[in-house]
Design an enzyme around this catalytic site. Structure first.
Site, short mmCIF file in Angstrom:
data_model
loop_
_atom_site.label_atom_id
_atom_site.label_comp_id
_atom_site.label_asym_id
_atom_site.label_seq_id
_atom_site.Cartn_x
_atom_site.Cartn_y
_atom_site.Cartn_z
N ILE A 202 0.87 -1.18 0.00
CA ILE A 202 0.00 0.00 0.00
C ILE A 202 0.90 1.22 0.00
O ILE A 202 1.65 1.44 0.96
CB ILE A 202 -0.89 0.07 1.26
CG1 ILE A 202 -1.56 -1.27 1.56
CG2 ILE A 202 -1.94 1.18 1.13
CD1 ILE A 202 -2.09 -1.36 2.99
N HIS A 203 0.85 2.01 -1.06
CA HIS A 203 1.70 3.20 -1.05
C HIS A 203 1.11 4.38 -1.82
O HIS A 203 1.54 5.51 -1.64
CB HIS A 203 3.07 2.89 -1.67
CG HIS A 203 3.06 2.92 -3.17
ND1 HIS A 203 2.56 1.90 -3.93
CD2 HIS A 203 3.46 3.89 -4.04
CE1 HIS A 203 2.68 2.20 -5.20
NE2 HIS A 203 3.19 3.41 -5.31
#
Length: 350
Positions: A202-203
Site C-alpha cells: 500500500i503506497h
C-alpha cells in the site's frame, strides 16, 4: 553515443538494472539519480543487489509537493545536461523524475526516449497519468510494453517512432529470479510458509492520503482471516499513525525490502493485494492472482486475461477476492519475450 539516463524511484531502478548494462555494451551512459526515493531500503539497496552502475549524479531532491519536487529536479538537471551534453535522454515510467527528465531535455532540444510509454489509466487526477501523457508527447522514441499501449498512443495521434519491445520489468524478473530464490530465508524470518500468506503493498497517495480509503483497506486485511505480509511504505506508516489505524496480529508488518526479497515473497505467496502498478505486473509474471486496490489500472491486459481484479477500496470486494478469487484462464504472452532491453538497443543503434 552518450545517453543520459534519469531514474528516481524504486521501479525505475529495477528497469535500469535490465537496460543499463545492455546499453553500456555499445554506448556511454551517464546515470542520474534524482533522489525522489531516498530511503536507504528503497534506494541504495537496489543499486547494490541488482548491480546497477553507481549513479554519476545524485540530486538528493527528496520528498515534497509535486511542483517543488519537479521544479527542483528541472533546475538541477538543466545544469547537468548542459555540462554533459548528451545525445539522448532516457526516462522510465511515470514519476516526477520521468517528467522532469523529459521536459528538461525537450527544452534544451535533446531527444527523449521514453521506456514504458503509452500506458493510460484514463484518470487525469493521478499525477502519474499527467506525467505519462506529457512525457509521451515530447518524446522522440516511444518504447511500449504492450499492444494496448500502442493503441493508446495511436488514439492520441502519436504514430511515429513507436516500438512495441515488450516489458523491461519482465526482463528483470527473468534475470533475477534465480538470485531471488536464494532469499528463502526471509520466509523463516517473517514466520510464514510457502503459498500460505497474502503479500500486500500500500503506497499510492490516493489511498494513503484519504482516511476512508485507507481505513477500508486496513479493515479488509484485518478481517480476511489469512496471514498477510506487508512491507510498510514510509508514507503509509505516517498516515496510519496520523489516522490512529492499526493492524491485527494476522498482519505481519515488515520494513521495506530489497527487490530480490520482494521477488521471493511474490514467488512464495498465495495471492498479491496491491495498489502498485509494478507489483501488478510482477504478480502476473509469477502466475499469482492479483487484487488491485485502485479504481482503474493501466495494465488492462492482466484484467482481460483474468489474472487481476480491480476492486478499488471497497472493503467487501477486497475481502471477497482475497477469499474467493482464483484465475480460470491460461496466461497469454502479453509482455513480450523477455528481451526488451536488447530490442531497445537495436532501435537506438539505427
Amino acid at each position: 553515443m552518450k545517453i543520459l539516463t534519469v531514474v528516481g524511484a524504486r521501479p525505475q531502478f529495477i528497469k535500469a538494472a535490465a537496460v543499463s548494462n545492455i546499453i553500456r555494451k555499445e554506448h556511454q551512459e551517464v546515470l542520474v539519480h534524482t533522489g525522489q526515493h531516498y530511503d536507504e531500503n528503497m534506494s541504495k539497496v537496489f543499486f547494490d543487489e541488482l548491480k546497477i552502475p553507481k549513479p554519476d549524479y545524485n540530486l538528493e531532491v527528496g520528498s515534497g509537493n509535486h511542483g517543488h519536487q519537479t521544479g527542483t529536479m528541472l533546475i538541477k538537471l538543466e545544469e547537468i545536461y548542459q555540462k554533459e551534453n548528451p545525445d539522448l535522454v532516457l526516462v522510465y515510467g511515470d514519476t516526477n523524475s520521468t517528467l522532469a527528465g523529459a521536459l528538461c531535455a525537450s527544452k534544451l532540444l535533446i531527444p527523449v526516449a521514453h521506456i514504458e510509454a503509452g500506458l493510460r489509466s484514463f484518470n487525469k487526477n493521478m499525477p502519474e497519468e499527467q506525467n505519462r501523457i506529457l512525457t509521451d508527447h515530447i518524446s522522440k522514441y516511444l518504447f511500449v510494453p504492450t499492444i494496448s499501449a500502442v493503441n493508446n498512443l495511436n488514439n492520441e495521434g502519436i504514430k511515429n517512432s513507436v516500438y512495441n519491445v515488450g516489458d523491461v520489468m519482465f526482463d528483470a524478473v527473468l534475470n533475477f529470479k534465480k538470485l531471488a530464490k536464494q532469499k528463502d530465508i526471509i520466509l523463516d524470518q517473517i514466520g510464514v510458509e510457502k503459498d500460505k500468506f497474502i503479500l500486500t503493498t500500500i503506497h499510492r497517495a490516493e489511498n494513503t492520503n484519504d482516511i476512508n480509503r485507507l481505513k477500508n483497506i486496513v479493515q479488509a486485511l484485518n478481517e480476511c482471516g489469512k496471514n498477510v505480509v506487508l512491507p510498510l511504505h514510509p508514507r503509509t506508516k505516517k498516515y496510519m499513525s496520523d489516522y490512529g489505524l492499526s493492524f491485527n496480529k494476522n498482519i505481519k508488518v515488515i520494513e521495506p525490502i530489497g527487490y530480490l526479497e520482494m521477488i521471493n515473497l511474490e514467488m512464495n505467496s498465495e495471492k498479491i493485494v496491491t495498489d502498485s502498478g509494478g507489483v501488478q505486473k510482477e504478480a502476473f509474471f509469477m502466475k499469482k492472482p492479483c487484487i488491485t486496490m485502485r479504481d482503474e489500472t493501466e495494465w488492462v491486459e492482466t484484467v482481460e486475461n483474468g489474472w487481476n481484479r480491480v476492486v478499488g477500496t471497497d472493503k467487501s470486494k477486497i475481502l471477497d477476492n482475497i477469499i474467493n478469487f482464483y484465475p480460470q484462464n491460461q496466461q497469454e504472452e502479453i509482455f513480450g519475450d523477455g528481451h526488451a532491453a536488447e530490442k531497445i538497443l537495436e532501435v537506438l543503434n539505427l
